[in-house]
Design an enzyme around this catalytic site. Structure first.
Site, PDB file in Angstrom:
ATOM      1  CG  HIS A  14      -2.005   1.020   1.130  1.00  0.00           C
ATOM      2  ND1 HIS A  14      -1.815   2.325   1.501  1.00  0.00           N
ATOM      3  CD2 HIS A  14      -3.274   0.927   0.690  1.00  0.00           C
ATOM      4  CE1 HIS A  14      -2.924   2.997   1.292  1.00  0.00           C
ATOM      5  NE2 HIS A  14      -3.834   2.176   0.799  1.00  0.00           N
ATOM      6  CD  GLU A  84      -2.286   1.954  -3.160  1.00  0.00           C
ATOM      7  OE1 GLU A  84      -3.208   2.298  -2.431  1.00  0.00           O
ATOM      8  OE2 GLU A  84      -1.138   1.766  -2.750  1.00  0.00           O
TER       9      GLU A  84
END
Length: 176
Positions: A14, A84
């Site tokens: 992430h 992302e």
């Protein structure tokens, strides 16, 4: 600990872990492999900053992140790739459906070049950049977007339900 509490999935790579904790592509790849080795399934995140996109290093950035996964993943059926765009996380900005599709198609090509076309088609690639109930339907129509990694919008039940339904209705239509 996750296995002890019957949590089957973990997120690796992430953007906040990469930036705040200094996790390198190599470390994310190794961490992904370790999670798989202990029986977890993995959502492996990849994505670029606005500077990387604007400077022309988008494809290099994504390729470097993906290449770090390949030596560490033996069973791609237990891995989901989450694109992302870092510049869209928590900002309210979202990649256009065309931008997101372009990146998802590129990631699928990277997978196909390494694993073969059939295996690449079976790896889910989800979008995780400020998805909400206002943009999910259009994003869900893109052929290489297989779902969403939802952040803040998951805290609003009606919005989250709309996001879930946008992907489920596409899946139902695709199976006819």
């Amino acid at each position: 600990m996750l296995m002890d509490t019957h949590v089957p999935w973990v997120i690796t790579g992430h953007s906040e872990r990469r930036s705040l904790c200094g996790e390198s592509n190599k470390f994310v790849g190794e961490k992904t492999g370790h999670a798989l080795d202990v029986g977890l399934k993995v959502i492996a995140c990849v994505g670029e900053t606005l500077d990387q996109r604007n400077s022309g290093s988008l494809w290099y950035t994504l390729d470097s992140q993906m290449q770090a996964l390949f030596p560490n993943v033996r069973d791609w059926s237990r891995v989901v790739i989450a694109y992302e765009p870092v510049w869209a996380i928590g900002t309210g900005q979202v990649a256009t459906p065309e931008q997101a599709q372009e990146v998802h198609a590129y990631l699928r090509t990277v997978l196909a070049n390494k694993l073969g076309p059939s295996a690449a088609e079976n790896v889910r690639i989800i979008y995780g950049g400020s998805v909400n109930d206002g943009n999910c339907n259009e994003l869900a129509t893109q052929p290489d977007i297989d779902g969403f990694l939802v952040g803040g919008a998951s805290l609003k039940a009606p919005s989250f339900l709309n996001i879930c339904n946008s992907v489920s209705s596409r899946r139902a239509m695709a199976s006819w």
